[in-house]
Design a protein around this motif. Structure first.
Motif, PDB file in Angstrom:
ATOM      1  N   PRO A  93       0.960  -1.201  -0.117  1.00  7.88           N
ATOM      2  CA  PRO A  93       0.003  -0.101  -0.122  1.00  7.88           C
ATOM      3  C   PRO A  93       1.045   1.335  -0.151  1.00  7.88           C
ATOM      4  O   PRO A  93       2.004   1.319   0.597  1.00  7.88           O
ATOM      5  CB  PRO A  93      -0.882  -0.104   1.252  1.00  7.88           C
ATOM      6  CG  PRO A  93      -0.007  -0.932   2.115  1.00  7.88           C
ATOM      7  CD  PRO A  93       0.736  -1.943   1.253  1.00  7.88           C
TER       8      PRO A  93
ATOM      9  N   ASP B  69       1.453   5.271   1.233  1.00 12.46           N
ATOM     10  CA  ASP B  69       0.981   6.249   2.037  1.00 12.46           C
ATOM     11  C   ASP B  69       0.025   7.155   1.519  1.00 12.46           C
ATOM     12  O   ASP B  69      -0.147   7.345   0.359  1.00 12.46           O
ATOM     13  CB  ASP B  69       2.146   6.932   3.057  1.00 12.46           C
ATOM     14  CG  ASP B  69       2.817   7.719   1.913  1.00 12.46           C
ATOM     15  OD1 ASP B  69       2.333   8.728   1.399  1.00 12.46           O
ATOM     16  OD2 ASP B  69       4.142   7.632   1.675  1.00 12.46           O
ATOM     17  N   GLU B  70      -0.801   7.796   2.359  1.00 10.65           N
ATOM     18  CA  GLU B  70      -2.054   8.632   1.880  1.00 10.65           C
ATOM     19  C   GLU B  70      -1.509   9.856   0.874  1.00 10.65           C
ATOM     20  O   GLU B  70      -2.386  10.177  -0.035  1.00 10.65           O
ATOM     21  CB  GLU B  70      -2.810   9.093   3.090  1.00 10.65           C
ATOM     22  CG  GLU B  70      -3.926   9.782   2.747  1.00 10.65           C
ATOM     23  CD  GLU B  70      -4.999   8.788   1.865  1.00 10.65           C
ATOM     24  OE1 GLU B  70      -5.622   9.391   1.199  1.00 10.65           O
ATOM     25  OE2 GLU B  70      -4.910   7.626   2.208  1.00 10.65           O
ATOM     26  N   SER B  71      -0.082  10.499   1.273  1.00  2.64           N
ATOM     27  CA  SER B  71       0.355  11.551   0.516  1.00  2.64           C
ATOM     28  C   SER B  71       0.617  10.938  -0.986  1.00  2.64           C
ATOM     29  O   SER B  71       0.055  11.485  -2.107  1.00  2.64           O
ATOM     30  CB  SER B  71       1.553  12.002   1.133  1.00  2.64           C
ATOM     31  OG  SER B  71       2.106  12.962   0.246  1.00  2.64           O
TER      32      SER B  71
ATOM     33  N   ALA C 281      -0.684   8.014  -2.379  1.00  5.07           N
ATOM     34  CA  ALA C 281      -1.880   7.983  -3.050  1.00  5.07           C
ATOM     35  C   ALA C 281      -2.597   8.964  -3.879  1.00  5.07           C
ATOM     36  O   ALA C 281      -2.986   8.975  -4.699  1.00  5.07           O
ATOM     37  CB  ALA C 281      -2.779   6.938  -1.960  1.00  5.07           C
ATOM     38  N   GLU C 282      -2.701  10.232  -2.978  1.00  2.30           N
ATOM     39  CA  GLU C 282      -3.325  11.244  -3.338  1.00  2.30           C
ATOM     40  C   GLU C 282      -2.711  11.711  -4.592  1.00  2.30           C
ATOM     41  O   GLU C 282      -3.103  12.300  -5.491  1.00  2.30           O
ATOM     42  CB  GLU C 282      -3.543  12.395  -2.235  1.00  2.30           C
ATOM     43  CG  GLU C 282      -4.401  13.574  -2.713  1.00  2.30           C
ATOM     44  CD  GLU C 282      -5.728  12.974  -3.060  1.00  2.30           C
ATOM     45  OE1 GLU C 282      -6.233  13.926  -4.154  1.00  2.30           O
ATOM     46  OE2 GLU C 282      -6.193  12.038  -2.366  1.00  2.30           O
ATOM     47  N   SER C 283      -1.353  11.735  -4.557  1.00  2.00           N
ATOM     48  CA  SER C 283      -0.564  12.309  -5.507  1.00  2.00           C
ATOM     49  C   SER C 283      -1.099  11.463  -6.870  1.00  2.00           C
ATOM     50  O   SER C 283      -1.040  12.089  -8.071  1.00  2.00           O
ATOM     51  CB  SER C 283       1.263  12.279  -5.437  1.00  2.00           C
ATOM     52  OG  SER C 283       1.726  12.697  -6.533  1.00  2.00           O
TER      53      SER C 283
ATOM     54  N   ARG D 138      -3.629   9.869  -7.509  1.00  2.00           N
ATOM     55  CA  ARG D 138      -5.010  10.238  -7.882  1.00  2.00           C
ATOM     56  C   ARG D 138      -4.972  11.468  -8.665  1.00  2.00           C
ATOM     57  O   ARG D 138      -5.851  11.558  -9.746  1.00  2.00           O
ATOM     58  CB  ARG D 138      -6.006  10.062  -6.670  1.00  2.00           C
ATOM     59  CG  ARG D 138      -6.171   8.825  -6.145  1.00  2.00           C
ATOM     60  CD  ARG D 138      -7.196   9.126  -4.995  1.00  2.00           C
ATOM     61  NE  ARG D 138      -7.311   7.774  -4.193  1.00  2.00           N
ATOM     62  CZ  ARG D 138      -6.574   7.666  -3.020  1.00  2.00           C
ATOM     63  NH1 ARG D 138      -5.873   8.639  -2.456  1.00  2.00           N
ATOM     64  NH2 ARG D 138      -6.989   6.381  -2.496  1.00  2.00           N
TER      65      ARG D 138
END
Length: 76
Positions: free
Chosen positions: A13, A15-17, A19-21, A23
């Motif tokens: 997986p 990290d959230e940062s 993943a947002e990048s 997206r």
């Protein structure tokens, strides 16, 4: 593409940062493809535009280079 996570167990997986990048990048690419698709659909519907209504490539090139030059400084 499916919105479901891949079934492969070897995925790590993000990290959230990150993943947002990813997206945001995907959304940008999707928008570019949508623009291209609309141009192609317009050509299919109405035919090619006349040469007189277009912009000479030299003018388009110079305008693009000017936009690039107005951007942030870059190291060559």
């Amino acid at each position: 593409m499916s919105q479901e996570p891949a079934a492969a167990p070897d995925r790590q997986p993000l990290d959230e940062s990150a993943a947002e990048s990813v997206r945001r990048y995907a959304a940008d690419q999707r928008a570019r493809v949508d623009v291209l698709a609309s141009v192609l659909e317009d050509i299919a519907e109405h035919g090619y535009p006349s040469a007189e209504s277009g912009v000479p490539w030299e003018v388009a090139r110079d305008a693009h280079l000017a936009r690039l030059a107005d951007g942030e400084p870059r190291v060559a």
